[in-house]
Design a protein around this motif. Structure first.
Motif, PDB file in Angstrom:
ATOM      1  N   MET A   1       0.833  -1.195   0.000  1.00 15.00           N
ATOM      2  CA  MET A   1       0.000   0.000   0.000  1.00 15.00           C
ATOM      3  C   MET A   1       0.872   1.251   0.000  1.00 15.00           C
ATOM      4  N   LEU A   2       0.223   2.399  -0.180  1.00 15.84           N
ATOM      5  CA  LEU A   2       0.951   3.656  -0.244  1.00 15.84           C
ATOM      6  C   LEU A   2       0.893   4.375   1.096  1.00 15.84           C
ATOM      7  N   ASN A   3       1.976   5.067   1.412  1.00 10.64           N
ATOM      8  CA  ASN A   3       2.054   5.839   2.652  1.00 10.64           C
ATOM      9  C   ASN A   3       1.627   7.273   2.365  1.00 10.64           C
ATOM     10  N   LYS A   4       0.410   7.609   2.736  1.00  9.17           N
ATOM     11  CA  LYS A   4      -0.120   8.936   2.425  1.00  9.17           C
ATOM     12  C   LYS A   4       0.424  10.018   3.343  1.00  9.17           C
ATOM     13  N   ASN A   5       1.167   9.617   4.371  1.00 13.68           N
ATOM     14  CA  ASN A   5       1.766  10.592   5.282  1.00 13.68           C
ATOM     15  C   ASN A   5       3.275  10.704   5.092  1.00 13.68           C
ATOM     16  N   GLY A   6       3.810  10.002   4.094  1.00 17.82           N
ATOM     17  CA  GLY A   6       5.251  10.011   3.871  1.00 17.82           C
ATOM     18  C   GLY A   6       5.707  11.213   3.073  1.00 17.82           C
ATOM     19  N   TYR A   7       7.028  11.347   2.951  1.00 16.51           N
ATOM     20  CA  TYR A   7       7.587  12.485   2.222  1.00 16.51           C
ATOM     21  C   TYR A   7       7.613  12.244   0.716  1.00 16.51           C
ATOM     22  N   VAL A   8       7.472  10.980   0.291  1.00 17.38           N
ATOM     23  CA  VAL A   8       7.512  10.656  -1.133  1.00 17.38           C
ATOM     24  C   VAL A   8       6.120  10.852  -1.729  1.00 17.38           C
ATOM     25  N   PRO A   9       5.991  11.613  -2.825  1.00 14.85           N
ATOM     26  CA  PRO A   9       4.676  11.829  -3.445  1.00 14.85           C
ATOM     27  C   PRO A   9       3.998  10.507  -3.799  1.00 14.85           C
ATOM     28  N   LEU A  10       2.668  10.504  -3.777  1.00 13.40           N
ATOM     29  CA  LEU A  10       1.924   9.267  -4.018  1.00 13.40           C
ATOM     30  C   LEU A  10       2.191   8.695  -5.406  1.00 13.40           C
ATOM     31  N   TYR A  11       2.290   9.561  -6.414  1.00 14.60           N
ATOM     32  CA  TYR A  11       2.532   9.043  -7.761  1.00 14.60           C
ATOM     33  C   TYR A  11       3.886   8.349  -7.838  1.00 14.60           C
ATOM     34  N   GLU A  12       4.872   8.878  -7.087  1.00 14.89           N
ATOM     35  CA  GLU A  12       6.205   8.275  -7.087  1.00 14.89           C
ATOM     36  C   GLU A  12       6.191   6.943  -6.343  1.00 14.89           C
ATOM     37  N   GLN A  13       5.431   6.860  -5.258  1.00  6.02           N
ATOM     38  CA  GLN A  13       5.301   5.586  -4.545  1.00  6.02           C
ATOM     39  C   GLN A  13       4.658   4.530  -5.441  1.00  6.02           C
ATOM     40  N   LEU A  14       3.615   4.931  -6.176  1.00  5.18           N
ATOM     41  CA  LEU A  14       2.953   3.995  -7.084  1.00  5.18           C
ATOM     42  C   LEU A  14       3.902   3.570  -8.198  1.00  5.18           C
ATOM     43  N   ARG A  15       4.631   4.527  -8.753  1.00  2.00           N
ATOM     44  CA  ARG A  15       5.606   4.201  -9.801  1.00  2.00           C
ATOM     45  C   ARG A  15       6.618   3.185  -9.286  1.00  2.00           C
ATOM     46  N   GLN A  16       7.132   3.401  -8.087  1.00  2.00           N
ATOM     47  CA  GLN A  16       8.139   2.509  -7.531  1.00  2.00           C
ATOM     48  C   GLN A  16       7.569   1.112  -7.291  1.00  2.00           C
ATOM     49  N   GLN A  17       6.329   1.036  -6.791  1.00  2.00           N
ATOM     50  CA  GLN A  17       5.735  -0.275  -6.531  1.00  2.00           C
ATOM     51  C   GLN A  17       5.489  -1.047  -7.826  1.00  2.00           C
ATOM     52  N   LEU A  18       4.921  -0.373  -8.823  1.00  2.00           N
ATOM     53  CA  LEU A  18       4.672  -1.046 -10.101  1.00  2.00           C
ATOM     54  C   LEU A  18       5.986  -1.416 -10.783  1.00  2.00           C
ATOM     55  N   ARG A  19       6.960  -0.528 -10.678  1.00  2.00           N
ATOM     56  CA  ARG A  19       8.274  -0.789 -11.268  1.00  2.00           C
ATOM     57  C   ARG A  19       8.891  -2.043 -10.656  1.00  2.00           C
ATOM     58  N   GLN A  20       8.816  -2.153  -9.329  1.00  2.00           N
ATOM     59  CA  GLN A  20       9.370  -3.316  -8.650  1.00  2.00           C
ATOM     60  C   GLN A  20       8.643  -4.591  -9.066  1.00  2.00           C
ATOM     61  N   GLN A  21       7.325  -4.518  -9.218  1.00  2.00           N
ATOM     62  CA  GLN A  21       6.555  -5.696  -9.618  1.00  2.00           C
ATOM     63  C   GLN A  21       6.899  -6.132 -11.039  1.00  2.00           C
ATOM     64  N   ILE A  22       7.267  -5.173 -11.878  1.00  3.47           N
ATOM     65  CA  ILE A  22       7.702  -5.517 -13.235  1.00  3.47           C
ATOM     66  C   ILE A  22       9.090  -6.145 -13.201  1.00  3.47           C
ATOM     67  N   LEU A  23       9.997  -5.554 -12.424  1.00  3.55           N
ATOM     68  CA  LEU A  23      11.369  -6.053 -12.378  1.00  3.55           C
ATOM     69  C   LEU A  23      11.463  -7.425 -11.721  1.00  3.55           C
ATOM     70  N   ASN A  24      10.603  -7.691 -10.717  1.00  5.84           N
ATOM     71  CA  ASN A  24      10.702  -8.990 -10.041  1.00  5.84           C
ATOM     72  C   ASN A  24       9.845 -10.072 -10.701  1.00  5.84           C
ATOM     73  N   GLY A  25       9.176  -9.725 -11.805  1.00  6.13           N
ATOM     74  CA  GLY A  25       8.449 -10.730 -12.561  1.00  6.13           C
ATOM     75  C   GLY A  25       7.006 -10.926 -12.162  1.00  6.13           C
ATOM     76  N   THR A  26       6.512 -10.133 -11.195  1.00  5.62           N
ATOM     77  CA  THR A  26       5.093 -10.223 -10.857  1.00  5.62           C
ATOM     78  C   THR A  26       4.250  -9.920 -12.096  1.00  5.62           C
ATOM     79  N   TYR A  27       4.648  -8.874 -12.811  1.00  2.00           N
ATOM     80  CA  TYR A  27       4.082  -8.582 -14.130  1.00  2.00           C
ATOM     81  C   TYR A  27       5.173  -8.844 -15.161  1.00  2.00           C
ATOM     82  N   LYS A  28       4.911  -9.759 -16.074  1.00  2.00           N
ATOM     83  CA  LYS A  28       5.903 -10.130 -17.078  1.00  2.00           C
ATOM     84  C   LYS A  28       5.660  -9.382 -18.386  1.00  2.00           C
ATOM     85  N   ASN A  29       6.648  -9.452 -19.261  1.00  2.00           N
ATOM     86  CA  ASN A  29       6.537  -8.787 -20.552  1.00  2.00           C
ATOM     87  C   ASN A  29       5.262  -9.226 -21.272  1.00  2.00           C
TER      88      ASN A  29
END
Length: 233
Positions: A1-29
């Motif tokens: 989930m996203l930390n709505k009280n953190g210093y990182v903007p929500l769009y950046e948190q979402l980008r990082q989470q989706l990016r990680q899921q792509i890199l670790n193979g959760t979402y494949k090519n």
């Protein structure tokens, strides 16, 4: 989930989470990502936030958006070997040399109300009493993630060893752009170049296991540094 009280903007948190899921193979090519409506329900965020994150992933080349069909992963992993990005220690051991760092700047800076450690180091190898300076590294790390990181001696200790052993946050992935540059007065002096020479510069972000950005990084490689790459085609 996203930390709505953190210093990182929500769009950046979402980008990082989706990016990680792509890199670790959760979402494949070729896989389709959840729709905007689905992401809004999953993360309780706005459509604008989602579109900003998706736009960043498109620019990275990780996804493509097809009108009327959806958003698909376009990342195909290429197996390659390149210099061990984890640090100079492993590289030095392979070369039977001693890693050396000279700290050029060590300061706490503030950006958008958040504190970061700015660390600029000249890094090289020592053998038989001779030092060969190989890279100029500039790093910024959020002190919200790494409190008191600035109190360490980075000429005596490895940054990445500290992140792993003290904060249990080893770097796992790196996203870098590598571009050619010409040496300027500063790099000519640091790398002992008598004339202006072509160099390589890498800049980008380093991520932890959760896909969270833990460091922004810029590295200028001296002419003594050699890249080796192998690609399966």
């Amino acid at each position: 989930m996203l930390n709505k009280n953190g210093y990182v903007p929500l769009y950046e948190q979402l980008r990082q989470q989706l990016r990680q899921q792509i890199l670790n193979g959760t979402y494949k090519n070729g896989d389709m990502l959840p729709s905007e409506n689905e992401l809004m329900k999953i993360y309780s965020i706005t459509r604008t936030t989602i579109r900003k994150a998706m736009s960043a992933l498109v620019q990275e080349g990780l996804i493509q958006q097809i009108h009327g069909r959806g958003t698909f992963v376009s990342f195909k992993e290429v197996k390659k070997t390149i210099w061990n990005f984890q640090g100079f220690s492993t590289l030095a051991k392979e070369r039977n040399e001693t890693p050396v760092s000279r700290v050029l700047e060590h300061a706490v800076i503030t950006k958008n109300g958040n504190e970061f450690l700015k660390l600029v180091r000249l890094r090289g190898m020592e053998k038989d009493g001779h030092i060969t300076w190989m890279t100029l590294d500039e790093s910024e790390l959020p002190l919200a993630l790494f409190p008191k990181l600035e109190t360490n001696n980075f000429e005596q200790h490895s940054l990445y060893d500290i992140l792993e052993k003290t904060y249990n946050c080893p770097p796992r992935h790196v996203n870098l752009d590598i571009l050619p540059i010409l040496s300027d007065d500063r790099t000519m002096d640091l790398f002992s170049l008598s004339t202006q020479q072509p160099l390589l510069k890498a800049q980008g972000e380093v991520f932890d296991d959760n896909g969270q950005c833990i460091e922004t990084l810029s590295v200028v490689y001296g002419q003594q540094f050699t890249f080796k790459m192998a690609k399966t085609i």
